[in-house]
Enzyme design. Sequence first.
Site, mmCIF file in Angstrom:
data_model
loop_
_atom_site.group_PDB
_atom_site.id
_atom_site.type_symbol
_atom_site.label_atom_id
_atom_site.label_comp_id
_atom_site.label_asym_id
_atom_site.label_seq_id
_atom_site.Cartn_x
_atom_site.Cartn_y
_atom_site.Cartn_z
ATOM 1 N N LYS A 11 0.635 -1.165 -0.027
ATOM 2 C CA LYS A 11 0.032 0.001 0.046
ATOM 3 C C LYS A 11 0.763 1.270 0.186
ATOM 4 C CE LYS A 11 -3.930 -2.272 2.338
ATOM 5 N NZ LYS A 11 -4.961 -2.065 3.402
ATOM 6 N N TYR A 51 -12.359 -2.920 -3.868
ATOM 7 C CA TYR A 51 -12.892 -3.214 -2.386
ATOM 8 C C TYR A 51 -14.453 -3.081 -2.168
ATOM 9 C CZ TYR A 51 -8.277 -2.572 0.029
ATOM 10 O OH TYR A 51 -6.931 -2.889 0.143
ATOM 11 N N ARG A 87 -0.677 -14.563 4.561
ATOM 12 C CA ARG A 87 -1.628 -13.829 5.694
ATOM 13 C C ARG A 87 -0.912 -14.064 6.841
ATOM 14 N NH1 ARG A 87 -6.484 -11.559 4.429
ATOM 15 N NH2 ARG A 87 -7.230 -11.926 6.656
ATOM 16 N N ARG A 104 3.107 -6.313 9.178
ATOM 17 C CA ARG A 104 2.198 -5.281 9.620
ATOM 18 C C ARG A 104 2.762 -4.925 11.168
ATOM 19 N NH1 ARG A 104 -3.468 -7.916 7.084
ATOM 20 N NH2 ARG A 104 -3.498 -6.469 5.649
ATOM 21 N N ASN A 114 -1.873 0.071 6.823
ATOM 22 C CA ASN A 114 -1.407 -1.440 7.197
ATOM 23 C C ASN A 114 -0.414 -1.922 6.222
ATOM 24 O OD1 ASN A 114 -3.547 -2.072 5.560
ATOM 25 N ND2 ASN A 114 -4.522 -3.584 7.064
ATOM 26 N N HIS A 117 -2.036 -5.690 1.798
ATOM 27 C CA HIS A 117 -3.126 -6.409 1.558
ATOM 28 C C HIS A 117 -2.860 -7.732 0.810
ATOM 29 C CE1 HIS A 117 -7.187 -7.496 0.229
ATOM 30 N NE2 HIS A 117 -6.627 -7.890 -1.035
ATOM 31 N N GLU A 128 -9.204 -11.766 -7.258
ATOM 32 C CA GLU A 128 -8.397 -10.396 -7.071
ATOM 33 C C GLU A 128 -7.325 -10.473 -8.096
ATOM 34 O OE1 GLU A 128 -7.313 -10.032 -3.318
ATOM 35 O OE2 GLU A 128 -9.438 -9.616 -2.485
HETATM 36 P P1 CMP Z 1 -7.158 -4.852 3.596
HETATM 37 O O1 CMP Z 1 -6.455 -6.177 3.899
HETATM 38 O O2 CMP Z 1 -6.568 -4.332 2.819
HETATM 39 O O3 CMP Z 1 -8.651 -5.050 3.641
HETATM 40 C C1 CMP Z 1 -9.633 -4.015 3.761
HETATM 41 C C2 CMP Z 1 -9.027 -2.789 4.646
HETATM 42 O O4 CMP Z 1 -9.750 -1.967 5.307
HETATM 43 C C3 CMP Z 1 -8.051 -3.513 5.324
HETATM 44 O O5 CMP Z 1 -6.931 -4.074 5.187
HETATM 45 C C4 CMP Z 1 -7.335 -2.100 6.407
HETATM 46 O O6 CMP Z 1 -6.548 -1.378 5.803
HETATM 47 C C5 CMP Z 1 -9.033 -1.419 6.210
HETATM 48 N N1 CMP Z 1 -9.798 -0.941 7.347
HETATM 49 C C6 CMP Z 1 -9.977 -0.194 8.223
HETATM 50 N N2 CMP Z 1 -10.864 -0.296 9.113
HETATM 51 C C7 CMP Z 1 -11.123 -1.621 9.186
HETATM 52 C C8 CMP Z 1 -11.958 -2.446 10.029
HETATM 53 N N3 CMP Z 1 -12.502 -1.986 11.118
HETATM 54 N N4 CMP Z 1 -11.902 -3.779 9.672
HETATM 55 C C9 CMP Z 1 -11.215 -4.284 8.805
HETATM 56 N N5 CMP Z 1 -10.592 -3.506 7.808
HETATM 57 C C10 CMP Z 1 -10.488 -2.055 8.265
#
Ligand code: CMP
Length: 145
Positions: A11, A51, A87, A104, A114, A117, A128
Amino acid sequence: MAIERTLSIIKPDGLEKGVIGKIISRFEEKGLKPVAIRLQQLSQKEAEGFYAVHKARPFFKDLVQFMISGPVVLMVLEGENAVLGNRDIMGATNPAQAAAGTIRKDFATSIDKNTVHGSDSLENAKNEIAYFFRETEIQPYPYQK
Ligand code: CMP
């Protein structure tokens, strides 16, 4: 175990911190090989589409804004158990809950920023990957352990 492919995104905060190489090293060290890599500035439409599953969530707008705040690295990782393996290497979505030694935990600053992804299931990984890469852009190479 089966050889799988998964989508990984570094990211904008990962690029801002200059840790692309460190992140890719962690994948390679664990046997996940990048078989497609592209640096790209996502458009708002591309980020919203990617998303779309989170469209109704309160964080959706901020998530999209963050993902278009700078370029990202899009990657297809290939290896044994790639979806869950990726993951594990990434750690929990919220870096405050991420295990020691995960990407992370070491590089992310918040649940929003974070750093990476990764697809959360084999089915989502297929979708994806197809969202960002044509099959001809994926280059398998013969070095699986
Ligand atoms: P990602 O794995 O990219 O998938 C969706 C993203 O939404 C997640 O990482 C986070 O960066 C973001 N996000 C922000 N708030 C939340 C939340 N409460 N729960 C899950 N994802 C969140």
